[in-house]
Design an enzyme around this catalytic site. Structure first.
Site, PDB file in Angstrom:
ATOM      1  N   SER A 150       1.032  -1.281  -0.177  1.00 51.98           N
ATOM      2  CA  SER A 150      -0.105  -0.072   0.153  1.00 51.98           C
ATOM      3  C   SER A 150       0.880   1.407  -0.038  1.00 51.98           C
ATOM      4  O   SER A 150       1.868   1.341  -1.140  1.00 51.98           O
ATOM      5  CB  SER A 150      -0.946  -0.211   1.186  1.00 51.98           C
ATOM      6  OG  SER A 150      -2.442   0.673   1.474  1.00 51.98           O
ATOM      7  N   GLU A 178      -9.340  -5.524  -4.781  1.00 51.94           N
ATOM      8  CA  GLU A 178      -8.426  -4.446  -3.934  1.00 51.94           C
ATOM      9  C   GLU A 178      -9.704  -3.707  -3.423  1.00 51.94           C
ATOM     10  O   GLU A 178      -9.214  -3.234  -1.828  1.00 51.94           O
ATOM     11  CB  GLU A 178      -7.204  -3.185  -4.190  1.00 51.94           C
ATOM     12  CG  GLU A 178      -6.037  -3.630  -5.116  1.00 51.94           C
ATOM     13  CD  GLU A 178      -5.727  -4.465  -4.069  1.00 51.94           C
ATOM     14  OE1 GLU A 178      -5.438  -3.899  -2.266  1.00 51.94           O
ATOM     15  OE2 GLU A 178      -3.784  -5.230  -4.268  1.00 51.94           O
ATOM     16  N   HIS A 224      -7.917  -4.871  -0.227  1.00 54.35           N
ATOM     17  CA  HIS A 224      -6.822  -4.616  -0.033  1.00 54.35           C
ATOM     18  C   HIS A 224      -6.304  -5.229   1.194  1.00 54.35           C
ATOM     19  O   HIS A 224      -6.753  -4.862   2.471  1.00 54.35           O
ATOM     20  CB  HIS A 224      -7.016  -3.054  -0.059  1.00 54.35           C
ATOM     21  CG  HIS A 224      -6.021  -2.111   0.331  1.00 54.35           C
ATOM     22  ND1 HIS A 224      -4.429  -2.335  -0.646  1.00 54.35           N
ATOM     23  CD2 HIS A 224      -4.983  -1.295   0.857  1.00 54.35           C
ATOM     24  CE1 HIS A 224      -3.677  -1.652  -0.904  1.00 54.35           C
ATOM     25  NE2 HIS A 224      -3.802  -0.608   0.688  1.00 54.35           N
TER      26      HIS A 224
END
Length: 556
Positions: A211, A344, A455
């Site tokens: 990330s 995600e 995610h």
């Protein structure tokens, strides 16, 4: 004193054990002084490892060092206690909501875990944590690296400044910004200077992140200040081309922060000097509310405190739009392993009613659906936004269908820019690309309505999770850790055929082939081509139709 207590005391004294916890410790000396760490065992295979946590790598970034490049720490006398994690950097304790804060400004500490303090030449894996440049830390509780230590790697993690302290910028010399990235740069220099004392090889370093940590890795690739500091890079679910990874309104954010604190000035030097005098909690509280007000104006235009393109001055780390740099090959051309998760944005299914009401704003402000990098011509942005809205939502409201919203956010904010970055870099270096699609029990709620791996759900497979692993979870975790470890050791995740991978060889992207080859990673692994191809083709068409090159301060 009982005989039992006396025996324990004798054992503790005889084997250099912490008297408070009777935990075995170990000492070694680095250039800054002697440090004391702990002797531990991994949770899966009970392999002995040595942890040294909370070592200072920079002076506390307070006073005149607030909003300034970090300065190397000073040496110490005596034995430094490195048996526990030090404070995380200042942040919101309630995640993204609420106004309860945690951490300290004095937070620039590094952790080293090694399988053998007496070894030499072990490969080194450096981890940069994510958290939207606002949250989290490098603690063992958050990122326990036991699985990598079982692969004979030295593992390094560290804190870096976040939020207003890490990314305030006036976009000029008064406060160019990217302080958190400059912290990371200093931490990598610390690794070069010190990792050999822990058994690591400073000439065999892989930087990695997820990330915001992955965006950080990508930025570190794009500065010549990192030459020689690492030999490989791993990027999970983020690049500097991701729209959220660049702050395109940093100067406005800084000005608004000053106004909300009663600092009324057009002189950016005076503004920054005044902000250095504000008490830490007040500064962070007002910075949070100021940023949120700007963010709500267009939440798809980048995070409110994030990396910025700096003026090209001494000490700058990021001075050129990423797409241009990658197209021209202006980055550290080391082997790269990178990719994204299969859906995600699947976490969007938990959006509150309040956020869904906010999304109605985009039904009217259609131009905001257009990536900032398309064009700065407002009429063109509106036309492009209308095109995008119809492609993903047809005539429905954006908030009406959560599944469509998930698909749009996954494509717009993650898949497209990550694949674009991989394609551009593959023209100059070896790039191994993947899509992780395993939805296991330790990372995702099996009862959720929408399929796909969201995610950060991959983190539970290469760091120790709190939950119990099923047999399939363990298989996936062991496969992922071995692939990542092989890459850190050899620059190739599958250096030879291995039955653990069903003899699959992970092939890198062939830049001469119109098809993008990648590793499809689920319960097993298999090579495939063209991940998320429909989204990719759509955005290629819409960029060609509406995009222009008029604005260099942009992301793809």
């Amino acid at each position: 004193m009982s005989k039992q207590t006396l025996l324990i005391l004798v054992l503790c004294l005889g084997y250099q054990i912490n008297l408070a916890t009777c935990e075995e410790t170990v000492e070694l000396t680095i250039p800054d002084g002697t440090i004391r760490g702990q002797v531990n065992s991994t949770v899966r295979e009970n392999v002995t490892f040595y942890s040294f946590r909370g070592i200072p790598y920079a002076q506390p970034p307070v006073g005149n060092l607030r909003f300034a490049s970090p300065v190397k720490n000073s040496a110490w006398s005596g034995v430094y206690n490195a048996t526990y994690d030090r404070s995380e950097c200042y942040q919101n304790a309630d995640g993204y909501l609420g106004f309860t804060f945690a951490g300290q400004e004095d937070c620039l500490y590094i952790n080293v875990y090694t399988p053998d303090v007496n070894a030499t030449g072990l490969p080194v894996l450096v981890w940069i944590h994510g958290g939207t440049f606002l949250l989290y830390n490098s603690s063992y509780a958050k990122f326990a690296p036991d699985f990598f230590l079982e692969q004979d790697l030295v593992f390094v993690s560290f804190n870096y400044r976040m939020g207003v302290f890490g990314f305030l910028s006036t976009e000029d010399e008064a406060c160019p910004g990217n302080w958190g990235i400059k912290d990371q740069l200093l931490a990598l220099q610390w690794v070069q200077d010190n990792v050999a004392y822990f058994g690591g090889d400073p000439n065999n370093v892989t930087i990695s992140g997820e990330s915001a940590g992955s965006v950080s890795v990508h930025l570190l690739l794009q500065t010549n200040r990192t030459t020689g500091l690492f030999q490989r890079a791993i990027m999970c679910s983020g690049t500097s081309l991701n729209l959220w990874g660049l702050n395109t309104r940093a100067a406005s954010t800084a000005t608004l922060l000053g106004v909300n604190l009663g600092i009324i000035t057009t002189n950016t030097t005076e503004l920054v000097e005044s902000l250095r005098e504000i008490e830490v909690e007040e500064l962070y509280r007002v910075s949070w509310s100021s940023a949120v007000s700007l963010f709500l104006g267009n939440g798809l235009r980048g995070l409110p405190y994030a990396p910025v393109i700096e003026p090209d001055i001494e000490g700058a780390v990021y001075t050129k739009a990423s797409e241009t740099a990658l197209e021209e090959g202006n980055f550290q051309q080391v082997p790269i392993l990178m990719g994204f998760n299969s859906e995600e944005a699947v976490g969007a299914e938990s959006l509150t009613s309040l956020i869904k009401i906010y999304l109605l704003y985009y039904d009217v402000a259609i131009a905001h659906l257009t990536p900032w990098s398309f064009t700065q011509v407002e009429t063109t942005r509106y036309l492009a936004g209308a095109d995008i809205k119809y492609e993903y939502f047809q005539l429905e409201s954006i908030a009406a269908d959560t599944h469509k919203l998930i698909k749009f956010v996954s494509a717009d904010q993650f898949n497209r820019p990550i694949r674009k970055a991989a394609s551009l870099m593959a023209n100059y270096t070896t790039v191994y690309f993947y899509e992780f699609g395993y939805q296991g029990t330790v990372s995702a709620d099996g009862d959720r309505e929408y399929e796909g791996t969201g995610h950060a759900e991959d983190l539970s497979y290469y760091f120790v999770a709190d939950s119990n692993y099923t047999a399939t979870d363990l298989k996936v975790s062991e496969t992922m850790v071995l692939l990542w470890s092989n890459f850190a050791k050899y620059g190739n995740p599958t250096p030879e055929e291995d039955e653990k991978f069903n003899n699959t060889i992970w092939e890198p992207i062939d830049s001469t082939d119109s098809d993008l080859i990648y590793l499809s990673f689920n319960e097993s692994i298999v090579m495939a081509t063209n991940p998320k191809q429909a989204d990719w083709e759509y955005y290629e068409r819409v960029y060609a139709k509406y995009g222009d090159d008029s604005d260099e301060i942009t992301t793809y």
